[in-house]
Design a protein around this motif. Structure first.
Motif, PDB file in Angstrom:
ATOM      1  N   ASP A 140       0.830  -1.198   0.000  1.00 55.11           N
ATOM      2  CA  ASP A 140       0.000   0.000   0.000  1.00 55.11           C
ATOM      3  C   ASP A 140       0.871   1.256   0.000  1.00 55.11           C
ATOM      4  OD1 ASP A 140       0.998   0.233   2.488  1.00 55.11           O
ATOM      5  OD2 ASP A 140      -0.922   0.347   3.514  1.00 55.11           O
ATOM      6  N   MET A 141       0.227   2.387   0.004  1.00 55.70           N
ATOM      7  CA  MET A 141       0.934   3.665  -0.152  1.00 55.70           C
ATOM      8  C   MET A 141       1.872   3.948   1.013  1.00 55.70           C
ATOM      9  SD  MET A 141      -2.111   6.029  -1.682  1.00 55.70           S
ATOM     10  CE  MET A 141      -1.036   7.413  -1.926  1.00 55.70           C
ATOM     11  N   MET A 142       1.543   3.423   2.190  1.00 52.25           N
ATOM     12  CA  MET A 142       2.407   3.682   3.331  1.00 52.25           C
ATOM     13  C   MET A 142       3.540   2.681   3.417  1.00 52.25           C
ATOM     14  SD  MET A 142       0.069   2.343   6.507  1.00 52.25           S
ATOM     15  CE  MET A 142       1.389   1.898   7.605  1.00 52.25           C
ATOM     16  N   GLY A 143       3.639   1.792   2.432  1.00 54.05           N
ATOM     17  CA  GLY A 143       4.731   0.845   2.439  1.00 54.05           C
ATOM     18  C   GLY A 143       4.469  -0.373   3.277  1.00 54.05           C
ATOM     19  N   CYS A 144       3.243  -0.634   3.656  1.00 57.01           N
ATOM     20  CA  CYS A 144       2.916  -1.790   4.472  1.00 57.01           C
ATOM     21  C   CYS A 144       2.209  -2.844   3.639  1.00 57.01           C
ATOM     22  CB  CYS A 144       2.035  -1.382   5.652  1.00 57.01           C
ATOM     23  SG  CYS A 144       2.896  -0.322   6.828  1.00 57.01           S
ATOM     24  N   VAL A 145       2.341  -4.059   4.093  1.00 58.26           N
ATOM     25  CA  VAL A 145       1.797  -5.183   3.348  1.00 58.26           C
ATOM     26  C   VAL A 145       0.276  -5.191   3.432  1.00 58.26           C
ATOM     27  CG1 VAL A 145       1.759  -7.691   3.177  1.00 58.26           C
ATOM     28  CG2 VAL A 145       3.863  -6.515   3.804  1.00 58.26           C
ATOM     29  N   ILE A 146      -0.371  -5.361   2.299  1.00 55.06           N
ATOM     30  CA  ILE A 146      -1.826  -5.502   2.274  1.00 55.06           C
ATOM     31  C   ILE A 146      -2.148  -6.983   2.422  1.00 55.06           C
ATOM     32  CG2 ILE A 146      -3.896  -5.183   0.884  1.00 55.06           C
ATOM     33  CD1 ILE A 146      -2.533  -2.841  -0.475  1.00 55.06           C
ATOM     34  N   GLN A 147      -2.800  -7.346   3.512  1.00 57.36           N
ATOM     35  CA  GLN A 147      -2.990  -8.748   3.842  1.00 57.36           C
ATOM     36  C   GLN A 147      -3.906  -9.465   2.838  1.00 57.36           C
ATOM     37  OE1 GLN A 147      -1.483 -10.506   6.312  1.00 57.36           O
ATOM     38  NE2 GLN A 147      -0.240  -8.698   6.660  1.00 57.36           N
ATOM     39  N   SER A 148      -4.835  -8.715   2.264  1.00 54.07           N
ATOM     40  CA  SER A 148      -5.768  -9.371   1.342  1.00 54.07           C
ATOM     41  C   SER A 148      -5.076  -9.899   0.102  1.00 54.07           C
ATOM     42  CB  SER A 148      -6.873  -8.384   0.939  1.00 54.07           C
ATOM     43  OG  SER A 148      -6.294  -7.238   0.332  1.00 54.07           O
ATOM     44  N   ASN A 149      -3.877  -9.408  -0.181  1.00 49.37           N
ATOM     45  CA  ASN A 149      -3.118  -9.875  -1.341  1.00 49.37           C
ATOM     46  C   ASN A 149      -1.944 -10.748  -0.914  1.00 49.37           C
ATOM     47  OD1 ASN A 149      -4.641  -8.452  -3.356  1.00 49.37           O
ATOM     48  ND2 ASN A 149      -3.691  -6.568  -2.600  1.00 49.37           N
ATOM     49  N   SER A 150      -2.089 -11.420   0.226  1.00 46.91           N
ATOM     50  CA  SER A 150      -0.984 -12.225   0.722  1.00 46.91           C
ATOM     51  C   SER A 150      -0.638 -13.380  -0.218  1.00 46.91           C
ATOM     52  CB  SER A 150      -1.329 -12.773   2.106  1.00 46.91           C
ATOM     53  OG  SER A 150      -2.530 -13.531   2.043  1.00 46.91           O
ATOM     54  N   ASP A 151      -1.630 -13.926  -0.923  1.00 45.23           N
ATOM     55  CA  ASP A 151      -1.322 -15.011  -1.869  1.00 45.23           C
ATOM     56  C   ASP A 151      -0.433 -14.511  -2.993  1.00 45.23           C
ATOM     57  OD1 ASP A 151      -2.844 -16.698  -0.361  1.00 45.23           O
ATOM     58  OD2 ASP A 151      -4.643 -16.504  -1.606  1.00 45.23           O
ATOM     59  N   THR A 152      -0.752 -13.332  -3.491  1.00 45.16           N
ATOM     60  CA  THR A 152       0.075 -12.758  -4.564  1.00 45.16           C
ATOM     61  C   THR A 152       1.493 -12.504  -4.066  1.00 45.16           C
ATOM     62  OG1 THR A 152      -1.890 -11.692  -5.477  1.00 45.16           O
ATOM     63  CG2 THR A 152       0.252 -10.874  -6.199  1.00 45.16           C
ATOM     64  N   LEU A 153       1.601 -11.969  -2.850  1.00 40.58           N
ATOM     65  CA  LEU A 153       2.922 -11.721  -2.282  1.00 40.58           C
ATOM     66  C   LEU A 153       3.695 -13.015  -2.111  1.00 40.58           C
ATOM     67  CD1 LEU A 153       2.045  -9.084   0.472  1.00 40.58           C
ATOM     68  CD2 LEU A 153       3.240  -8.676  -1.667  1.00 40.58           C
ATOM     69  N   ALA A 154       3.004 -14.049  -1.649  1.00 40.15           N
ATOM     70  CA  ALA A 154       3.677 -15.328  -1.446  1.00 40.15           C
ATOM     71  C   ALA A 154       4.192 -15.888  -2.761  1.00 40.15           C
ATOM     72  CB  ALA A 154       2.726 -16.306  -0.775  1.00 40.15           C
ATOM     73  N   LYS A 155       3.395 -15.726  -3.793  1.00 42.64           N
ATOM     74  CA  LYS A 155       3.833 -16.246  -5.112  1.00 42.64           C
ATOM     75  C   LYS A 155       5.025 -15.450  -5.634  1.00 42.64           C
ATOM     76  CE  LYS A 155      -0.720 -18.059  -6.358  1.00 42.64           C
ATOM     77  NZ  LYS A 155      -1.890 -17.949  -7.235  1.00 42.64           N
ATOM     78  N   LEU A 156       4.986 -14.116  -5.416  1.00 37.64           N
ATOM     79  CA  LEU A 156       6.125 -13.299  -5.827  1.00 37.64           C
ATOM     80  C   LEU A 156       7.386 -13.718  -5.086  1.00 37.64           C
ATOM     81  CD1 LEU A 156       4.800  -9.626  -6.127  1.00 37.64           C
ATOM     82  CD2 LEU A 156       5.967 -10.934  -7.900  1.00 37.64           C
ATOM     83  N   GLN A 157       7.238 -13.934  -3.785  1.00 31.80           N
ATOM     84  CA  GLN A 157       8.409 -14.315  -3.002  1.00 31.80           C
ATOM     85  C   GLN A 157       8.926 -15.677  -3.447  1.00 31.80           C
ATOM     86  OE1 GLN A 157       9.013 -16.745  -0.520  1.00 31.80           O
ATOM     87  NE2 GLN A 157      11.009 -15.873   0.091  1.00 31.80           N
ATOM     88  N   HIS A 158       8.025 -16.609  -3.722  1.00 33.01           N
ATOM     89  CA  HIS A 158       8.439 -17.947  -4.172  1.00 33.01           C
ATOM     90  C   HIS A 158       9.148 -17.869  -5.512  1.00 33.01           C
ATOM     91  CE1 HIS A 158       8.317 -22.291  -4.621  1.00 33.01           C
ATOM     92  NE2 HIS A 158       7.814 -22.122  -5.851  1.00 33.01           N
ATOM     93  N   LEU A 159       8.643 -16.990  -6.392  1.00 30.79           N
ATOM     94  CA  LEU A 159       9.256 -16.849  -7.710  1.00 30.79           C
ATOM     95  C   LEU A 159      10.659 -16.257  -7.578  1.00 30.79           C
ATOM     96  CD1 LEU A 159       8.756 -17.179 -10.751  1.00 30.79           C
ATOM     97  CD2 LEU A 159       7.849 -14.855 -10.783  1.00 30.79           C
ATOM     98  N   LEU A 160      10.800 -15.228  -6.733  1.00 27.52           N
ATOM     99  CA  LEU A 160      12.119 -14.631  -6.551  1.00 27.52           C
ATOM    100  C   LEU A 160      13.085 -15.604  -5.876  1.00 27.52           C
ATOM    101  CD1 LEU A 160      11.103 -11.044  -5.395  1.00 27.52           C
ATOM    102  CD2 LEU A 160      12.234 -11.641  -7.531  1.00 27.52           C
ATOM    103  N   ALA A 161      12.586 -16.372  -4.901  1.00 30.91           N
ATOM    104  CA  ALA A 161      13.442 -17.358  -4.238  1.00 30.91           C
ATOM    105  C   ALA A 161      13.926 -18.407  -5.225  1.00 30.91           C
ATOM    106  CB  ALA A 161      12.678 -18.016  -3.093  1.00 30.91           C
ATOM    107  N   THR A 162      13.010 -18.807  -6.138  1.00 32.30           N
ATOM    108  CA  THR A 162      13.416 -19.793  -7.172  1.00 32.30           C
ATOM    109  C   THR A 162      14.500 -19.209  -8.064  1.00 32.30           C
ATOM    110  OG1 THR A 162      11.179 -20.714  -7.140  1.00 32.30           O
ATOM    111  CG2 THR A 162      12.573 -21.221  -9.039  1.00 32.30           C
TER     112      THR A 162
END
Length: 1782
Positions: A212-234
């Motif tokens: 979000d605009m304040m730089g904090c994680v939006i919990q409702s999009n946690s699946d998207t974040l998890a996939k991004l993190q998994h992709l970067l880790a790979t």
């Protein structure tokens, strides 16, 4: 009164300094000084450390060697994976952090803060979690600030947070992207959410969504974040295999929070002191994996939703690594069983409590260890103060740009030989502090590199940035210590009192005793607090030594400060001009290059356009702050800039409100803005936790485990306000402030503009410091409706503990090392006032003893007075005035505060409930320090008309010139003896003395606005001085001539001379002679508008226009004008002619005509006074005042006589008269009185008695409702006319001279006292301490009363006087004989008078009085002395004469023993037995017999009975003789005898003298039964003086003259008090259990315990005490003083007495409302009653004055007779009504 820098005799006082190298080793005084000075010279430090400190204090310390600030906080960062340790962290918040915070505060005086950004982790998408960057910034801040443990890691079964980094280096992103593409992975999410930012170097890829605009994680999009993190880790795995990235970069995509939050960045040597790890293991993980909440405690792969085994293995590896790196004592491992539903199961409570105890002990151990290792310099105030300001300069300077002209001017100033300071001024945001920082660092570098031609030292202060630079006293104290260190002077001799400190500082700067140059830099003088009036810059000299250079800055918005600086140094002022737009662009480019930033073309165009609107340096800084936020892919809406500083600040706040919500931002920033002294994060979180309005806005769908504010919500806001909010060390902790006053002003207008919201903000702050919800108290609240629906809550009403710390005034329990709650004492009064909780402000703060006591003890009296002065309230103003009056006593011993306040405020107890509460608190609190409680007013009381009085100067015998005028610095009073060059100055509104000014001999003539003071010198010139600093403004020479009349306006000075042409007109601003007329003038006047001038030439009155000097009109008066008064309403003058006629003259300048009107004629007219509103004219005659209506020009009222009952010297005259502001009152002085009438109806309001000395002058002010009277004895009094409705007697002096003796009667509740100068005794009541009766023993003023005493029942008073008529006679009576009078106080009559009396003694019931009259006295043979006993019945006045045995002399003072049936007269006598020769009938043998004489007084014919010691004690030796006899209870008498005594010697002056050094015995004898009841063979010590022993009320204790105390069954127990009493003042009290007396210096009343000599308490006496007496109740103590006061006290013991009951039954403590006490009738009657008590003094004074006048009277001169004839002829032609009446 001792003036600043002036001794009591008027001579100048100089401080004496001694250089350290002057110390002589053999001189013990200097050795003692050297010992005191050693720690202040840092001689205890090691060589290198000491060198560093010396360079820091002197200047020249390289920046690389500057020590880091010593932290005073333990800031513990709590790291965890998330919700799996929520129960443990909640337990820590409940049981560890509050206790640890209290422990650190109480035991070590430091703050403790736990930073747990993930507490309340399970927010279900409502409250975002902190980002990685936010966490890393907080852990870095903990490392910078924390002095103890920094890191607490909590490890459970959960390890990872599946969130990608928010930014990735561009090259690294490309490698990962390429590796994924090459291996067939879908990289669309990376392309979608990571955008390239070219505004930074190196280029970054920034995560745009779903953050979000304040730089904090939006919990409702946690699946998207998890996939991004998994992709970067790979991709990172692929790159690591290809070795295209290193292991460190790889960890960013794989490591847990514990890795990322910096555990491994701790240095190996500090890990044991900085880190703690807690590891929790579940023993039955299989059961956990089948639980519904398993995902909260175990890592699951977000892609396949299986247990993340990789995470499990990494967690095991991390635990092994931690165990290897950290000592076992820093790691705590626990195994527990999973019981379902997480750790909320009740079975786990014991586990959590045990864990909390262990964690508290672990943290405590690390804190204690850190405190032990702390550098001792942490406690050094000077070192820390200089270090803080050095670091401030370092932070302000790195990005400095431009200002070469100012720097060059400063350099030129430093190289010049000027003796004035240099001033740099500029508007808000002009960069004054940056300029000062640049100057400081450049000088420091020059000192370091030896670039200067001479030895140089620098002192730099940024005012308002630290606690020690807020007020003038704190600033000067710190600066003087640094100057003393640099100059080699004794630091321990630096004074702390502001008035002395101010003179010390000025003296240092003007002496310049330093072998080189000292440069003092003081930034932002305009932010100094009003405490001590330091903001008026009296402490800053306008002239300094040539080797002292002072550079100061001030804001141009502060007009007063800038004007004062301009007056002090008009030629050395430089103003900072705004930057040019090019300079602004260059500055931004420089800043961008330093930060390696860039902008797009459109963004740069936006920047250039912004600098067309504003070029303030602060604006440039804020523009750059916004530029740092810009990204290259941002659109134009997010890169706009405001046109000024205010707009940029508002845009930043708008952005914050959009991100975080208006409610959160406005509340958080509202608290920071509303706080007077800033708020720490702990304080802010605590206050936000009780703001239920905010919490209900935040917790709408979810509620945390504890009802407290989530810290991470503020952390996100704070990180975005880094350029706007700063932390400063205040009161021992770090608090948050707005960096600039402009920011604070914007926030105040934005968030505190709503009055209701602002009051609620201040109310919550006040409640916090009051401790309303501290500890275990639960605050009620209501659940929001939405939360109730979602959580299925039935009852909306609830309550919760907020875990707030307690707020005592004193932290800890150690008396030796007291720590005060400075935060509470600073913030509480301000917050209560701003929240308009005025009752609480009085009750909880300004009229609360604890608050007053600890505020003074922790800071200063002036700081407390500043708090009191900010609240305009009668009750608190009285408390403030009482504190000012008590200043000298409190400076010596603060523990006298209770007695001081009680002794001054008691008169107000019946009127003001808060003062009554304060006095009750004082009475109880004072028991800790002194058991003496005032029974009534014992000191000068505030709140009465007389505010204070002061001596102009000691030994001043010439006329004194006093002026009262308004100026920029307040209402000033100047007093200058005519033949003196020293001018004393007081500020009337507060009564504060100002620095003395030096001016030429002559009278002072101030301008109307008080800006200039004019003095005529040598009849040749006028010298013009500035009133604020005494500096010479200019001199105008006018020739030769003595000034005869003058008028001074704001712009001009016009004066006439006695012989010669005139008048002269001087322009005061330009110091120039504007014009000289050629008339012979007697009177001049200028109208109030400075537009016209009028003067006379003979009987002609001429009007001129100013400044053109154009003649406008001419008028004729009836006689030569003597005085002219010009009014502003029209061109009208009132003229007092030489024939004492008052007439008006109106000038019609358009028609060139005039009109005159005769108002009155009085041959004794002295002056005319125009009222402030020009409504009335007051004509003062010798014995009459005429009130004239200006509009009608008629007399409307006359004031001739004072009220009946007041004695006035018939020859006295009115010496002054004037009006109060708004012309409500008329005040006039006559004789010794100040009379006040209503100007509306002429009703007399008050008659105030000034002094026994007559009033010679009187002044009123048009600005304040005060009056000043100058007395003949060269003292002046300031009267507060706002207090005319108060029946308060300011001063309780009952005599003008010292009290010589007194007596106390607890039976009738009265005290009688006398002085030696007049034969009077005055009777006071213990209820209020006021004089009720005056006993005039004799009409001969030279007679002296020697003794006064009460009868036992208090009905009768005995006065014993010494007649001076006997002193010069050759056959003078015996010196110990007295003229005795017995007075019946119930009937107010004289009962009996007897001259040449030896003794007077009353019976126990006062029914009988026995007087021993000396009928014959022989100077050669005492056996020839003859006495007669007069037995008196005082009630009826009847008397009988009784014979006294011949040839008998008194050995002891006679007493009366009262039994049930009769009274016995007894005394020890010595009888001369003679045997005559049978042949010559002459005396042949003489011997002496010493016996006890006893006589029954029931019948006149009863014979005397003589007893020898052997009669009462047969076994006694023949040489045993009686010494004294004392009646005791039950018909018994206590007899004292001496052994080995033949006879007693006789002294012609004092009578029989008993031997001193003999063995003594005693016996208890029953007179009626004639039997010895008890024998004490050895009584007291042989050396005890029997003439000066005291028995306690029950004869259980004996006190001798050496303060030896004897007690016990046979008086064998001897105790010697270590306390030294003044001779003859020690008295027994409370049946001998205590001794009360005066100290040797007569400045204290001491109370010691008799059984062990312990000093129970002491009470300060203003001036000196002269005598002391204890009443028969053994509790009432009366103390006479040198200044004529009598202190009436009660001795109350905290443990043995019912303190509250005793005190509350004092009449002075009883609340008896009496509305009549403030009525006008009561007040004037009370004034008359007081005057009647002083009438004898005034009669004698009048007689002396008349006698002196008669002796000095001369026959009238020829000129006087001719003048009288001429005046009579003139007045016979025009006779006014007033004159006829007179």
């Amino acid at each position: 009164m001792k003036m600043n820098g002036v001794s009591d005799d008027g001579s100048e006082c100089h401080f004496r300094y001694r250089h350290l190298d002057d110390v002589i080793e053999s001189d013990q005084t200097h050795q003692k000084r050297a010992t005191l000075e050693a720690p202040l010279r840092y001689k205890h430090l090691a060589g290198e450390e000491r060198t560093t400190v010396e360079k820091l204090l002197m200047g020249g310390l390289p920046l690389a060697d500057v020590p880091e600030p010593s932290p005073k906080i333990v800031r513990l960062y709590v790291s965890s994976a998330g919700y799996d340790t929520e129960a443990e962290r909640t337990a820590f918040m409940l049981h560890v952090y509050p206790d640890m915070r209290e422990y650190c505060r109480d035991q070590h005086g430091i703050d403790f803060q736990a930073v747990d950004l993930k507490w309340g982790a399970k927010t279900e998408g409502v409250v975002p979690m902190p980002t990685e960057q936010m966490c890393l910034r907080e852990i870095r801040r903990c490392r910078e600030l924390s002095m103890g443990p920094v890191f607490l890691g909590l490890l459970g079964q959960k390890h990872r947070r599946y969130i990608p980094p928010d930014e990735i280096p561009g090259s690294e992103f490309e490698r990962i992207y390429e590796a994924l593409v090459n291996n067939g992975h879908d990289v669309t999410p990376l392309e979608t959410y990571y955008k390239e930012d070219t505004n930074v170097t190196p280029i970054l890829r920034r995560l745009t969504e779903p953050i979000d605009m304040m730089g904090c994680v939006i919990q409702s999009n946690s699946d998207t974040l998890a996939k991004l993190q998994h992709l970067l880790a790979t991709g990172a795995d692929l790159c690591l295999k290809e070795t295209s990235i290193n292991e460190t970069d790889y960890q960013k995509y794989q490591a847990s929070d514990l890795h990322m939050e910096g555990l491994y960045e701790l240095s190996p040597e500090s890990r044991a002191d900085k880190s703690l790890i807690y590891i929790r293991e579940f023993t039955n993980t299989d059961k956990l994996q089948s639980d519904s909440v398993k995902s909260d405690y175990i890592d699951f792969n977000p892609i396949n939703q299986n247990v993340d085994n990789t995470s499990v293995q990494e967690l095991d590896d991390l635990k092994s690594t931690l165990k290897f790196l950290l000592p076992t004592s820093n790691i705590d491992e626990s195994e527990t069983e999973w019981t379902g539903n997480g750790l909320k199961n009740p079975k786990r409570e014991e586990y959590l409590k045990a864990l909390a105890r262990k964690m508290f002990n672990s943290v405590k151990t690390l804190v204690d260890r850190a405190v032990e290792k702390r550098n001792p310099l942490v406690e050094d105030e000077l070192y820390n103060e200089v270090l803080q300001h050095h670091n401030i300069a370092t932070k302000l300077c790195p990005n400095f740009h431009g200002r070469s002209d100012i720097l060059a001017a400063v350099k030129e100033y430093l190289l010049s030989e000027t003796d004035q300071p240099l001033v740099i001024c500029g508007g808000a945001g002009s960069g004054k502090s940056s300029v000062m920082a640049k100057i400081a660092l450049d000088i420091n570098v020059a000192i370091q590199n030896n670039d200067l031609a001479m030895r140089t030292s620098i002192v730099c202060r940024f005012l308002g940035k630290t606690q020690k630079s807020l007020s003038a006293q704190q600033l000067l104290y710190s600066v003087c210590h640094q100057l003393a260190f640099a100059m080699g002077k004794y630091r321990h001799e630096v004074p702390s009192d502001y008035k002395t400190l101010k003179l010390y500082f000025i003296d240092l700067l003007q002496r310049g005793e330093f072998g080189g140059m000292i440069i003092i830099l003081l930034d932002s003088l305009n932010v100094l607090s009003t405490c001590d009036n330091g903001h008026k810059l009296e402490w800053l000299p306008s002239r300094i030594a040539a080797n002292i250079k002072i550079v100061v800055t001030s804001s141009t918005e502060s007009k007063d400060t800038l004007q004062r600086l301009t007056n002090k140094c008009p030629t050395n002022i430089h103003e900072l001009s705004p930057f040019s737009s090019t300079d602004c662009e260059d500055m931004v480019k420089l800043l961008m290059n330093n930060r390696e930033l860039a902008v797009t073309y459109n963004q740069w165009k936006t920047i250039k356009d912004a600098f067309k609107m504003s070029t303030q340096p602060l604006y440039v800084t804020l523009v750059f702050s916004e530029v740092c936020r810009w990204r290259s892919f941002d659109d134009s809406n997010t890169t706009s800039l405001g046109s000024c500083v205010e707009e940029i600040v508002n845009s930043v706040l708008d952005r914050l409100e959009q991100k975080h919500g208006r409610a959160l931002v406005s509340t958080v920033l509202g608290y920071i803005t509303a706080s007077k002294a800033g708020l720490s994060e702990n304080e802010l979180f605590d206050i936000l936790s009780v703001d239920d309005v905010l919490l209900n806005n935040l917790y709408v769908e979810w509620h945390p485990p504890l009802r407290r504010f989530l810290p991470r919500l503020f952390t996100a806001i704070k990180h975005e306000l880094d350029d706007y909010i700063e932390e400063r060390e205040m009161d021992g902790i770090f608090v948050m402030f707005w960096k600039c006053r402009l920011f604070s002003s914007v926030a105040e207008c934005r968030y505190l503009g709503d009055e209701t919201f602002s009051q609620q903000i201040h109310t919550n702050i006040a409640d916090y410091y009051l401790g309303k919800w501290s500890g275990a108290r639960k605050k009620p609240f209501q659940y929001p409706s939405l939360l109730m629906t979602k959580r299925k809550i039935v009852n909306a009403e609830s309550e919760a503990c907020r875990l707030l710390p307690k707020q005592p005034y004193l932290f800890g329990t150690s008396i030796v090392d007291e720590r005060y709650n400075l935060r509470k004492m600073t913030q509480l009064p301000y917050s209560l006032m701003m929240s308009e909780r005025y009752d609480d402000l009085r009750e909880k703060a300004l009229c609360n003893f604890d608050h007053l006591y600890y505020r003074i003890k922790s800071s200063s009296l002036q700081q407390l007075l500043t708090d009191i002065d900010m609240f305009e309230d009668r009750q608190t103003a009285l408390v403030g005035d009482a504190l000012r009056m008590s200043g000298s006593a409190l400076e010596m011993d603060l523990n006298t505060l209770g007695v001081e306040l009680t002794g001054r405020l008691i008169p107000h107890i019946k009127t003001y409930p808060n003062i009554k509460q304060l006095i009750r608190q004082c009475d109880l609190a004072e028991q800790k320090f002194c058991p003496l409680v005032p029974k009534c007013q014992i000191y000068s009381a505030p709140g009465g008309p007389l505010q204070y009085e002061c001596d102009v100067g000691g030994n001043v015998y010439c006329p004194v010139d006093i002026d009262v005028f308004s100026s920029e610095d307040g209402i000033l009073l100047t007093a200058k003896p005519y033949y003196s060059s020293r001018v004393r100055v007081w500020e009337l509104s507060r009564g504060d003395p100002r620095p003395d000014m030096m001016m030429p001999v002559g009278e002072i003539h101030p301008t109307r606005n008080g800006k200039y003071l004019n003095v005529f010198q040598n009849d040749r010139s006028v010298k013009i001085f500035k009133s604020d600093c005494g500096e010479l403004h200019g001199e105008v020479e006018y020739g030769l001539g003595t000034m005869s009349d003058l008028e001074v306006s704001n712009k001009y000075l016009v004066f006439a001379i006695e012989k010669g042409a005139g008048p002269y007109v001087i322009d005061l601003q330009r110091c120039a002679l504007l014009h000289k007329f050629s008339f012979h003038t007697h009177a001049v006047a200028i109208n109030p508008n400075d537009t016209h001038l009028t003067f006379n030439s003979g009987r002609t009155l001429i009007l001129y226009e100013l400044p053109l000097m154009e003649r406008k009109c001419v008028a004729q008066t009836s006689d030569v004008p003597q005085d002219i008064i010009f009014i502003s309403k029209s061109l009208t003058c009132f003229v007092l002619t030489r024939s004492k006629m008052v007439e008006s003259v109106f000038f019609d300048i358009f028609n060139r005509k005039y009109n005159t009107n005769c108002i009155l004629t009085d041959l004794e007219t002295k002056e005319c006074v125009l009222s402030h509103t020009e409504k009335y004219l007051l004509v003062r005659s010798a014995k009459c005042l005429y009130q004239v209506d200006v509009d009608t020009e008629k007399i409307i009222r006359q004031y001739q006589q004072l009220p009946n009952g007041i004695f006035v010297d018939p020859s006295s005259q009115y010496t002054g008269a004037g009006f109060t502001p708004e012309d409500e009152l008329i005040v006039a002085s006559r004789y010794t009185y100040l009379a006040v009438w209503s100007a509306q109806n002429g009703e007399p309001l008050r008659v105030l008695h000034a002094s026994v000395s007559s009033i010679t002058k009187m002044f009123t002010s048009e600005a304040v409702n005060k009056c000043v009277s100058l007395l003949e004895d060269n003292s002046f009094q300031v009267w507060n006319l706002d207090n005319l409705d108060s029946d308060i007697f300011h001063s309780n002096e009952i005599f003008p001279g010292p009290v010589k003796g007194l007596s106390v009667s607890s039976e009738c509740g009265q005290v009688v006292a006398f002085e030696s100068r007049v034969p009077e005794a005055k009777v006071m009541t213990m209820d209020d301490g006021r004089v009720t009766d005056i006993i005039q023993h004799s009409l001969e003023s030279e007679d002296q009363i020697k003794e006064v005493s009460f009868s036992q029942n208090g009905r009768y008073i005995l006065t014993r006087a010494y007649r001076t008529s006997d002193q010069d006679e050759d056959d003078a009576e015996w010196k110990i004989l007295r003229d005795d009078i017995i007075w019946d106080m119930s009937a107010n009559r004289k009962v009996y008078q007897l001259q040449n009396n030896r003794f007077v003694v009353f019976s126990k019931n006062s029914e009988l009085c026995l007087m021993v009259a000396c009928q014959k006295h022989s100077q050669f043979d005492w056996a020839e002395n003859a006495y007669n006993l007069i037995l008196l019945q005082p009630d009826s006045g009847s008397s009988a004469s009784l014979d006294f045995p011949k040839n008998t002399e008194f050995v002891s003072t006679p007493k009366i023993l009262t039994t049930d049936t009769t009274n016995y007269f007894m005394c020890v006598v010595q009888t001369c037995m003679k045997k005559e020769s049978s042949e010559s009938f002459m005396e042949s043998i003489r011997w002496h017999e010493i016996r006890l004489l006893v006589r029954d007084l029931s019948q006149a014919g009863n014979e005397c009975i003589f007893l020898r010691v052997q009669n009462a004690l047969p076994e006694a030796d023949e040489t045993s003789q009686f010494l004294d006899a004392f009646p005791v209870e039950n018909d018994n008498v206590f007899l004292i005898y001496g052994n080995n005594v033949e006879s007693y010697t006789f002294d012609a002056a004092s009578g029989i003298i008993r031997p001193q050094n003999i063995e003594k015995g005693a016996l208890l004898y029953n007179v009626e039964k004639e039997v010895c009841l008890k024998h004490i063979s050895s009584f007291l010590e042989p050396s005890t003086d029997i003439n000066n022993i005291q028995f306690s009320s029950r004869f259980s204790v004996v006190l001798d003259s050496k303060t030896n105390i004897y007690s016990g069954c046979n008086y064998t127990t001897r105790c010697r008090s270590e306390t030294e009493f003044a001779p003859g003042t020690a008295c027994l009290a409370l049946d001998g259990r205590y001794v009360v007396g005066l100290s040797c210096n007569l400045r204290e009343v001491l109370v010691t315990r008799s059984n062990d000599g312990f000093l129970k308490g002491h009470m300060f006496v203003h001036g000196r005490a002269t005598c002391l007496n204890v009443g028969a109740d053994d509790r009432t103590v009366a103390v006479g003083c040198e200044d004529g006061r009598v202190l009436i006290l009660s001795l109350i013991l905290e443990l043995s007495d019912p303190v509250r009951d005793i005190i509350e039954h004092f009449p002075s403590r009883l609340h008896v409302p009496d509305s009549s006490r403030s009525s006008k009738e009561h007040l004037i009657k009370e004034d008359i009653r007081r005057m009647s008590c002083k009438t004898p003094d005034l009669v004698r004074l009048s007689a002396r004055i008349q006698s002196a006048r008669a002796e000095s009277r001369r026959p009238p001169s020829r000129q006087m007779i001719s003048t009288a004839v001429r005046v009579t002829r003139q007045t016979s032609q025009v006779r006014s009504e007033a004159c006829v009446i007179q």
